[in-house]
Write an enzyme that holds these catalytic residues in place. Structure first.
Site, PDB file in Angstrom:
ATOM      1  N   CYS A 193      -7.778  98.592  -9.116  1.00  0.00           N
ATOM      2  CA  CYS A 193      -8.935  98.154  -8.420  1.00  0.00           C
ATOM      3  C   CYS A 193      -8.802  96.742  -8.005  1.00  0.00           C
ATOM      4  O   CYS A 193      -9.507  96.258  -8.828  1.00  0.00           O
ATOM      5  CB  CYS A 193     -10.037  98.886  -8.878  1.00  0.00           C
ATOM      6  SG  CYS A 193     -11.686  98.534  -7.883  1.00  0.00           S
ATOM      7  N   GLU A 213      -8.630 100.478  -1.357  1.00  0.00           N
ATOM      8  CA  GLU A 213      -7.358 100.901  -1.780  1.00  0.00           C
ATOM      9  C   GLU A 213      -6.342 101.076  -0.676  1.00  0.00           C
ATOM     10  O   GLU A 213      -6.712 101.566   0.417  1.00  0.00           O
ATOM     11  CB  GLU A 213      -7.293 102.309  -2.309  1.00  0.00           C
ATOM     12  CG  GLU A 213      -8.090 102.932  -3.651  1.00  0.00           C
ATOM     13  CD  GLU A 213      -7.559 102.155  -4.798  1.00  0.00           C
ATOM     14  OE1 GLU A 213      -6.366 101.437  -4.902  1.00  0.00           O
ATOM     15  OE2 GLU A 213      -7.994 102.287  -5.880  1.00  0.00           O
TER      16      GLU A 213
END
Length: 218
Positions: free
Chosen positions: A2, A104
């Site tokens: 992340c 993402e």
DNA sequence: CCAGACGTTGTT
DNA sequence: GTCTGG
DNA sequence: CCAGACGTTGTT
DNA sequence: GTCTGG
């Protein structure tokens, strides 16, 4: 995951969502596009919870330089109890990292398409995190725990951050709790209905672009 | 025992 | 290709 | 995470 | 500091 956050919420927003006992003025500039190595807000402690700031990218206490080789912005859930850099923080230095959302990049043969991911109920996310303090550098830093993607997230990526629900927050934050077996059970993929996402403009790739435009649906 | 790493991601 | 900066 | 640099000398 | 590899 992340590696990019939207932590645009203010200290007051964090106080409202997390019940932090802390009315200090904002320490950080709101930013929709935050990369590792930035200063971010974290929530620590149990009754009362407090807001603190941390460098995103855990620099362990034994590091002699502000060296990015030992700067870890993610910590795999399956390694927190055994890895050198995470073992002690996992036992006693757990943190919640509040966020509006994260990004993402879905990689395909044709290229990369960024997505913005956030809670479907539009409350702030609470990532499971670990922190540590390096005395030599006078630096508090943190990492976000990651796990396998749930079915929803696997549409775009095979990893995701651990998202904790409010009923888990006290147990996660309690520094007296050293039941690492029970704590590791928290580090599971979120339920599929928790998150929502939409494609965003590739301009989010450049962390200099940090205005609200980067979260706008394509 | 000492020396050396200490991490994740994605991609091949 | 790999490192640094954001 | 992605974007962008990747270098030195001397001169102002 | 602490773990792994030799």
């Amino acid at each position: 995951m992340c590696g990019r956050l939207n932590q645009h919420l203010s200290a007051a927003d964090i106080k409202f969502a997390f019940g932090t006992d802390d009315a200090r003025i904002d320490l950080l500039t709101p930013n929709y596009n935050i990369p590792p190595s930035s200063q971010i807000y974290g929530v620590v402690g149990k009754g009362p919870r407090r807001i603190e700031t941390f460098r995103w990218g855990l620099v362990p206490p034994w590091a002699k330089e502000p060296d990015t080789r030992f700067s870890m912005h993610n910590a795999r859930a399956d390694g927190v109890a055994s890895k050198c850099s995470f073992k002690a923080p996992f036992r006693t230095q757990r943190i919640l990292i509040p966020a509006d959302g994260f990004y993402e990049w879905h990689t395909t043969p044709g290229g990369k398409q960024p997505f913005y991911i956030y809670r479907r109920d539009e409350t702030p996310l609470a990532f499971a995190g670990l922190w540590d303090f390096n005395e030599l550098l006078g630096l508090s830093s943190c990492a976000i725990v990651t796990t396998d993607a749930n079915e929803f997230m696997s549409l775009v990526h095979h990893r995701m951050p651990v998202v904790l629900e409010p009923e888990d927050w006290d147990i996660w934050l309690d520094p007296e709790n050293d039941d690492v077996v029970a704590l590791q059970n928290f580090l599971k993929p979120a339920a599929d209905r928790v998150l929502s996402m939409h494609a965003v403009h590739p301009m989010v790739g450049n962390p200099r672009n940090k205005s609200a435009e980067v979260v706008a649906p394509l």
